[in-house]
Design an enzyme around this catalytic site. Structure first.
Site, mmCIF file in Angstrom:
data_model
loop_
_atom_site.group_PDB
_atom_site.id
_atom_site.type_symbol
_atom_site.label_atom_id
_atom_site.label_comp_id
_atom_site.label_asym_id
_atom_site.label_seq_id
_atom_site.Cartn_x
_atom_site.Cartn_y
_atom_site.Cartn_z
ATOM 1 N N HIS A 191 0.821 -1.219 0.000
ATOM 2 C CA HIS A 191 0.000 0.000 0.000
ATOM 3 C C HIS A 191 0.853 1.267 0.000
ATOM 4 O O HIS A 191 0.352 2.347 -0.256
ATOM 5 C CB HIS A 191 -0.925 0.014 1.226
ATOM 6 N N ASP A 245 3.310 9.526 -0.651
ATOM 7 C CA ASP A 245 2.179 8.703 -0.224
ATOM 8 C C ASP A 245 1.993 7.590 -1.246
ATOM 9 O O ASP A 245 2.092 7.840 -2.452
ATOM 10 C CB ASP A 245 0.903 9.580 -0.179
HETATM 11 P P1 ADP Z 1 -3.099 6.199 5.189
HETATM 12 O O1 ADP Z 1 -3.368 4.843 4.630
HETATM 13 O O2 ADP Z 1 -1.668 6.583 5.193
HETATM 14 O O3 ADP Z 1 -3.723 6.386 6.538
HETATM 15 P P2 ADP Z 1 -5.048 7.300 3.269
HETATM 16 O O4 ADP Z 1 -5.319 8.693 2.835
HETATM 17 O O5 ADP Z 1 -4.903 6.348 2.152
HETATM 18 O O6 ADP Z 1 -3.791 7.315 4.230
HETATM 19 O O7 ADP Z 1 -6.252 6.794 4.161
HETATM 20 C C1 ADP Z 1 -6.640 7.448 5.330
HETATM 21 C C2 ADP Z 1 -8.024 6.931 5.751
HETATM 22 O O8 ADP Z 1 -8.248 7.319 7.098
HETATM 23 C C3 ADP Z 1 -9.152 7.483 4.916
HETATM 24 O O9 ADP Z 1 -10.104 6.474 4.671
HETATM 25 C C4 ADP Z 1 -9.723 8.608 5.778
HETATM 26 O O10 ADP Z 1 -11.102 8.811 5.618
HETATM 27 C C5 ADP Z 1 -9.444 8.093 7.179
HETATM 28 N N1 ADP Z 1 -9.219 9.233 8.082
HETATM 29 C C6 ADP Z 1 -8.170 10.076 8.087
HETATM 30 N N2 ADP Z 1 -8.319 11.001 9.046
HETATM 31 C C7 ADP Z 1 -9.473 10.755 9.666
HETATM 32 C C8 ADP Z 1 -10.181 11.353 10.759
HETATM 33 N N3 ADP Z 1 -9.699 12.383 11.441
HETATM 34 N N4 ADP Z 1 -11.358 10.813 11.114
HETATM 35 C C9 ADP Z 1 -11.847 9.735 10.459
HETATM 36 N N5 ADP Z 1 -11.229 9.131 9.442
HETATM 37 C C10 ADP Z 1 -10.068 9.617 9.048
HETATM 38 O O1 F6P Z 2 -1.567 2.225 4.197
HETATM 39 C C1 F6P Z 2 -0.605 2.482 5.112
HETATM 40 C C2 F6P Z 2 -0.899 1.969 6.529
HETATM 41 O O2 F6P Z 2 0.259 1.738 7.200
HETATM 42 C C3 F6P Z 2 -1.712 0.712 6.634
HETATM 43 O O3 F6P Z 2 -0.979 -0.488 6.516
HETATM 44 C C4 F6P Z 2 -2.303 0.912 7.973
HETATM 45 O O4 F6P Z 2 -3.474 0.205 8.187
HETATM 46 C C5 F6P Z 2 -2.575 2.409 8.038
HETATM 47 O O5 F6P Z 2 -1.577 2.977 7.267
HETATM 48 C C6 F6P Z 2 -2.623 2.964 9.451
HETATM 49 O O6 F6P Z 2 -1.415 2.749 10.151
HETATM 50 P P1 F6P Z 2 -1.322 1.984 11.541
HETATM 51 O O7 F6P Z 2 -1.973 0.647 11.331
HETATM 52 O O8 F6P Z 2 0.113 1.880 11.863
HETATM 53 O O9 F6P Z 2 -2.109 2.788 12.514
#
Ligand code: ADP
Ligand code: F6P
Length: 532
Positions: free
Chosen positions: A177, A389
Site C-alpha cells: 500500500h 504517499d
Molecule cells: P493512510 O493509509 O496513510 O492512513 P489514506 O489517505 O490512504 O492514508 O487513508 C486514510 C483513511 O483514514 C481514509 O479512509 C480517511 O477517511 C481516514 N481518516 C483520516 N483522518 C481521519 C479522521 N480524522 N477521522 C476519520 N477518518 C479519518
Molecule cells: O496504508 C498504510 C498503513 O500503514 C496501513 O498499513 C495501515 O493500516 C494504516 O496505514 C494505518 O497505520 P497503523 O496501522 O500503523 O495505525
C-alpha cells in the site's frame, strides 16, 4: 502443525494484514471495539464484506485480552461484516520490535524516502521475522491449499517465505500500500537481500504505481542481474532464479458509490447544514490525515500562513479546517510532530484571529463517518499535500462526496494518486510553500464552470476505477479469478478455531536481546522506536 480440517470445495479469501479492521481498547476498565482507521481498512473492508472469508490481523492492543472477551467483542462485528475476524494478539515486546520498531521506525520512513529518520537496529529485524512467522502460522491454520491468501503491506513482507519454511503449500498474493523506494534508498537497508528474496516467494506482487514497480525491479537487479522481465500493460512477469513471479501496478481505491450515496443521506445533510450555519459564506479549505510526518501537514500550514500574509484581502474570508486522526503515538517522531503542529496552529491563530474569525481549526481526533462526509461536502477545497504517499484515499473520498460536482482538489505531485488525477487536480510540490500558497489563491478564486469541468473529470476516474475495479483487476491478474468466483462460504465458529492458535509453534523463537535494547533506550530517556 495441525492443518484446519473440513476442506471447502471453493477457495476462500483469507486477508492477512497487520491490523484487523476493528481496534480494541480499554476505557475505564472496559474493553471497547471500534472501526480500524487508515487507507488499507477503508479500501479492503467493502471487498471482504459478505464474502465469508477470514481476515487475520492484530487487534491493536499490547495487553493480553482474555480469549472469551476477544470472542465476545469480535463475534458480533464479524457477523455484521459478513466475514470472520481472526485476532493475532501481540505482546508488548512484539509490538515494540516488529510494529513500532522494524515496521514504523525503519520500513515506513525508508519506503517514504526519509532514510535519515530510520532506526536500523538488528533486534528489530529479528522481531519482524518472528512476528511474520506468527502471522504465517495462523494463516496456515486458517487456510487450505486452494485458498487465496492475500497479504497486505510492508509490515508483512516475509509471510510467504515463513509459510514455506513452516511446511505450508499455499498460493500467496501480496499488495504494497505504500511506495517502493528507488535502489539508492533501498540499498541502505542492511537486510535488503533477505527482504527482496522474501518478496520473491510470493506468487504475485501488487504495487500502487508503475513507478513503484519499476523501483522494485531496479532493486531486484542490484542483487540478481540475470532476471528476465516481460511487461504487458499493467502486468510484468519476472523470471528469477527458478521462479516466475508476476508483478502488477494497480492503484487502490474506495467504494465510490457507497461514499456518494452516504454523502446524500439525511444524517450527512444535517451535518452540512449545521456546518454551513457555523461557517456562513466563508470559503473552507479542508485537510484530513492520519498524524504522520509523510503527510506534509506543517508545510501546508506554512503555506496557509504565507497566503494570509501575502493576500490580506483573503483574511476573514477563508477558514482552514485540518482534521488529524491520532496514529502510532508510541513512536517518538509522531509525538514530536503533534507538538510541532500544535505550535504552528497556535502561531497562525495568534497572528491572524479577529473578533469574529479563527483562521485555522485543528481537530485532533477520529471523526464519525457522517461528520467526515459532512466536512467533505462543506469544503470548497481539499488540500492533500503529502511529501510522499503510496496512493492517498482522502482525495478519492473528497471527489466521491462532491455530489454537486464542484470543489477543488489541490494534490501533491508525490501522492500515488497524482498519476491518475494530474489532469484535473491543481498539482503542487508540497515543499514549495510560496507555490502552494499561490495555488490556494488560484483554487479559491476558480470559477464554478472550471471547478465543474475538473471535478467531473476527477469523479469519472474515481467512479470508474473504484475498489471493485481494483479487486477484479488484482484477482484476475494474479489468479485469473474475479470476486464473484469466491462465493460465500459458511465458516466454523471462531471460538473453536481460536483454540488451535495454541498449536502453532512454527514461528522462529524471539530474540533474547530486546530487553537490553529497551534498557539502553530507557537510559537516554527515549522510548523504543525513537528515530535517530
Ligand atoms: P493512510 O493509509 O496513510 O492512513 P489514506 O489517505 O490512504 O492514508 O487513508 C486514510 C483513511 O483514514 C481514509 O479512509 C480517511 O477517511 C481516514 N481518516 C483520516 N483522518 C481521519 C479522521 N480524522 N477521522 C476519520 N477518518 C479519518
Ligand atoms: O496504508 C498504510 C498503513 O500503514 C496501513 O498499513 C495501515 O493500516 C494504516 O496505514 C494505518 O497505520 P497503523 O496501522 O500503523 O495505525
Amino acid at each position: 502443525m495441525t492443518e484446519h480440517k473440513g476442506k471447502k470445495k471453493d477457495s476462500k479469501l483469507v486477508v492477512i494484514s497487520n491490523r484487523l479492521p476493528a481496534a480494541l481498547s480499554q476505557e475505564e476498565g472496559e474493553w471497547q471495539v471500534r472501526r480500524g482507521s487508515g487507507g488499507l481498512v477503508t479500501a479492503l473492508n467493502p471487498v471482504l464484506k459478505d464474502r465469508g472469508g477470514y481476515w487475520i490481523g492484530w487487534p491493536g492492543t499490547r495487553e493480553e485480552i482474555p480469549r472469551k472477551t476477544l470472542q465476545d467483542l469480535l463475534a458480533p462485528i464479524s457477523q455484521e461484516a459478513g466475514y470472520r475476524m481472526v485476532p493475532l494478539q501481540l505482546s508488548e515486546e512484539e509490538v515494540a520490535g516488529y510494529y513500532e520498531g522494524f515496521s514504523n521506525a525503519l520500513l515506513w520512513p525508508l519506503f517514504h524516502d526519509l532514510q535519515t529518520t530510520c532506526v536500523f537496529r538488528p533486534e528489530f529485524w529479528k522481531w519482524y521475522r518472528h512476528v511474520n512467522g506468527r502471522f504465517a502460522s495462523l494463516a496456515g491454520i486458517y487456510s487450505d491449499e486452494e485458498d487465496y491468501l492475500w497479504v497486505q503491506d510492508y509490515q508483512l513482507l516475509g509471510v510467504a517465505r515463513a509459510l514455506k519454511e513452516q511446511g505450508y503449500s499455499r498460493r500467496t498474493y501480496f499488495f504494497l500500500h505504500i511506495p517502493f523506494p528507488s535502489p539508492d534508498i533501498f540499498t541502505c537497508l542492511p537486510w535488503r537481500i533477505p527482504l527482496l528474496e522474501s518478496l520473491m516467494e510470493y506468487d504475485f506482487l501488487g504495487f500502487q504505481t508503475i513507478r513503484d514497480r519499476r523501483n522494485f525491479i531496479a532493486c531486484l537487479r542490484t542483487v540478481e542481474n540475470r532476471i528476465k522481465v516481460t511487461t504487458q500493460g499493467p502486468i510484468s512477469r519476472i523470471q528469477y532464479r527458478d521462479r516466475q513471479v508476476s508483478l502488477g501496478a494497480l492503484p487502490i481505491s474506495i467504494d465510490a458509490q457507497e461514499f456518494e450515496e452516504s454523502s446524500r443521506s439525511p444524517k450527512v445533510e444535517e451535518q452540512v447544514s449545521r456546518l454551513r450555519e457555523i461557517h456562513g459564506d466563508r470559503k473552507i479549505i479542508l485537510g484530513v490525515d492520519r498524524l504522520d510526518y509523510t503527510k506534509g501537514i506543517p508545510h501546508r500550514i506554512e503555506a496557509f500562513r504565507d497566503m494570509l500574509e501575502r493576500y490580506p484581502e483573503l483574511r476573514e474570508k477563508v477558514t482552514f479546517i485540518q482534521v488529524v486522526v491520532p496514529s502510532r503515538d508510541n513512536v517518538e517522531a509522531y509525538r514530536t510532530l503533534l507538538e510541532e503542529i500544535e505550535r504552528m496552529v497556535a502561531s497562525v491563530n495568534g497572528a491572524y484571529t479577529t473578533e469574529s474569525w479563527v483562521p485555522l481549526l485543528f481537530l485532533y481526533r477520529s471523526l464519525p463517518r457522517e461528520e467526515l462526509l459532512g466536512y467533505y461536502r462543506l469544503a470548497d477545497m481539499a488540500l492533500v499535500t503529502p511529501l510522499k504517499d503510496g496512493m492517498n484515499l482522502v482525495c478519492k473520498e473528497y471527489c466521491a462526496c462532491r455530489i454537486e460536482e464542484d470543489g477543488v482538489l489541490v494534490l501533491s505531485e508525490f501522492a500515488g494518486a497524482a498519476a491518475q488525477f494530474h489532469r484535473y487536480a491543481l498539482m503542487v510540490n508540497p515543499y514549495d510553500v510560496e507555490g502552494l500558497a499561490d495555488t490556494l489563491v488560484w483554487g479559491l478564486s476558480m470559477k464554478k464552470r472550471e471547478q465543474r469541468k475538473r471535478m467531473r473529470g476527477l469523479r469519472r476516474i474515481v467512479k470508474k476505477r473504484d475498489i471493485y475495479w481494483w479487486v477484479d483487476q488484482y484477482l484476475r491478474a494474479s489468479s485469473g479469478k474475479e470476486l464473484h468466483n469466491f462465493p460465500y462460504t459458511d465458516l466454523p465458529p471462531l471460538g473453536d478455531m481460536m483454540l488451535e492458535q495454541d498449536a502453532s509453534s512454527g514461528a522462529e523463537a524471539p530474540p533474547e536481546k530486546l530487553w537490553d535494547v529497551l534498557e539502553e533506550y530507557a537510559e537516554d530517556g527515549k522510548p523504543l522506536g525513537t528515530p535517530g
